[in-house]
Design an enzyme around this catalytic site. Structure first.
Site, PDB file in Angstrom:
ATOM      1  N   HIS A   1       0.833  -1.207   0.000  1.00 25.83           N
ATOM      2  CA  HIS A   1       0.000   0.000   0.000  1.00 25.83           C
ATOM      3  C   HIS A   1       0.865   1.254   0.000  1.00 25.83           C
ATOM      4  O   HIS A   1       2.083   1.210   0.222  1.00 25.83           O
ATOM      5  CB  HIS A   1      -0.936   0.009   1.213  1.00 25.83           C
TER       6      HIS A   1
ATOM      7  N   ASP B   1       0.538   4.982   1.958  1.00 27.66           N
ATOM      8  CA  ASP B   1      -0.244   5.410   3.122  1.00 27.66           C
ATOM      9  C   ASP B   1      -1.384   6.363   2.766  1.00 27.66           C
ATOM     10  O   ASP B   1      -1.178   7.355   2.053  1.00 27.66           O
ATOM     11  CB  ASP B   1       0.667   6.040   4.176  1.00 27.66           C
TER      12      ASP B   1
ATOM     13  N   HIS C   1       4.767   0.261   0.172  1.00 30.33           N
ATOM     14  CA  HIS C   1       5.468  -0.492   1.208  1.00 30.33           C
ATOM     15  C   HIS C   1       4.581  -1.613   1.744  1.00 30.33           C
ATOM     16  O   HIS C   1       3.361  -1.619   1.530  1.00 30.33           O
ATOM     17  CB  HIS C   1       5.964   0.419   2.326  1.00 30.33           C
TER      18      HIS C   1
ATOM     19  N   ARG D   1       5.291   6.222  14.459  1.00 29.07           N
ATOM     20  CA  ARG D   1       5.076   6.653  13.075  1.00 29.07           C
ATOM     21  C   ARG D   1       4.424   8.028  13.015  1.00 29.07           C
ATOM     22  O   ARG D   1       3.457   8.302  13.728  1.00 29.07           O
ATOM     23  CB  ARG D   1       4.154   5.616  12.423  1.00 29.07           C
TER      24      ARG D   1
HETATM   25  C1  SIN Z   1       3.083   0.724   7.997  1.00 25.32           C
HETATM   26  O1  SIN Z   1       2.501   0.314   7.011  1.00 25.32           O
HETATM   27  O2  SIN Z   1       3.067   1.906   8.311  1.00 25.32           O
HETATM   28  C2  SIN Z   1       3.851  -0.235   8.879  1.00 25.32           C
HETATM   29  C3  SIN Z   1       5.201  -0.492   8.350  1.00 25.32           C
HETATM   30  C4  SIN Z   1       5.984  -1.392   9.258  1.00 25.32           C
HETATM   31  O3  SIN Z   1       5.592  -1.611  10.398  1.00 25.32           O
HETATM   32  O4  SIN Z   1       7.030  -1.892   8.827  1.00 25.32           O
END
Ligand code: SIN
Length: 289
Positions: free
Chosen positions: A107, A109, A265, A280
């Site tokens: 995805h 974000d 990612h 995050r």
């Molecule tokens: C996310 O998609 O923000 C999580 C990425 C991760 O935990 O590696």
């Protein structure tokens, strides 16, 4: 001015051989970066799409302050943030947890937003001894590898994005039966849709990147369900083939920043029996064009 330039620490940049992803050392992110250094970091970010800074023990204030050097905070819905820190989400999985890995599918974000976040920053607080890597896929090279005919077709298309599949009131997280340590906040709001161009032009690099993803992209405007499923199926596979993917291994205190406008990612598991905790933040973005 000359003095600032002299005092600015040079950044040490180690790009991956593909050019997608680069390590940056030689900086202390706990303090504001001098303007020239910040400009170099922004240049590296525009050139490499994913950058990481090892050995940066940051507290909440420092993580927020570093984030704000790149723009205002993004809007992070559907996940309860840390207490008193509305802009920091904790991505946590406990050692005994059996819930699926948060973010464990390809995805970009919050691509369902009108103005999805330009960047996401993830700071590693507790890293398991093995597993828990994050995969990144290069949307620029995926676009550039397509034939001119496919590029022309996609250049005229818009895709419909929605948070409904994961975060809707009948979505994936609302239907979970096992305990999750992160608090997800499903909502009917998540069913709302936004259309974005399938190919977007990056506002800084000027390069074109594919901008669709498995989690949030529902379909293509003006196409039948079968046509859009076939074309999106091809694109999802094309974008995430090994040639365009970088596997990122974490270390405690590493800060990683990725560009949602040109990279996908996917968080991986493989660390059952161990705790993984990341903090995050996001940087607000612009309407994709
Ligand atoms: C996310 O998609 O923000 C999580 C990425 C991760 O935990 O590696």
């Amino acid at each position: 001015m000359a003095e600032t330039a002299l005092r600015a620490p040079p950044i040490r940049l180690k790009p991956n051989p593909s050019g997608f992803g680069a390590e940056i050392t030689g900086l202390d992110l706990s303090r504001p970066l001098p303007p020239q250094t910040l400009a170099e970091v922004k240049r590296a970010f525009a050139d490499h799409s994913v950058v990481w800074f090892p050995d940066q023990p940051l507290n909440h204030d420092q993580l927020e302050a570093f984030t704000l050097q790149f723009g205002a905070f993004g809007d992070d819905p559907y996940v309860k943030p840390l207490a008193d820190r509305p802009h920091i989400l904790e991505v946590r999985r406990e050692s005994e947890e059996t819930a699926s890995v948060f973010g464990g599918a390809w995805h970009s974000d919050w691509s369902f937003q009108d103005q999805p976040p330009a960047a996401t920053l993830l700071h590693a607080k507790i890293v398991p001894p093995s597993g828990g890597d994050t995969l990144y896929a290069d949307g620029y090279r995926a676009y550039e590898a397509l034939s001119p005919a496919m590029q022309r077709l996609l250049g005229g298309l818009r895709a419909v994005h929605s948070a409904g599949r994961p975060y809707g009131s009948g979505g994936f997280y609302a239907s979970e039966t096992v305990k999750r340590s992160m608090q997800i906040l499903p909502s009917v709001e998540a069913e709302k849709t936004h259309a974005h161009p399938v190919v977007r032009t990056h506002p800084v690099s000027g390069r074109r990147a594919l901008f669709v993803n498995l989690v949030y992209t529902l379909g293509l405007e003006g196409m039948t369900v079968a046509e859009s499923a076939a074309l999106l199926g091809f694109l999802f596979q094309h974008m995430t083939q090994d040639a365009f993917v970088y596997r990122h291994a974490w270390r405690t205190d590493m800060l990683t920043m990725w560009d949602n406008r040109c990279a996908l990612h996917n968080a991986t598991g493989g660390y059952d029996g161990h705790r993984r905790v990341m903090h995050r933040t996001t940087v607000a973005g612009e309407t994709p064009v």
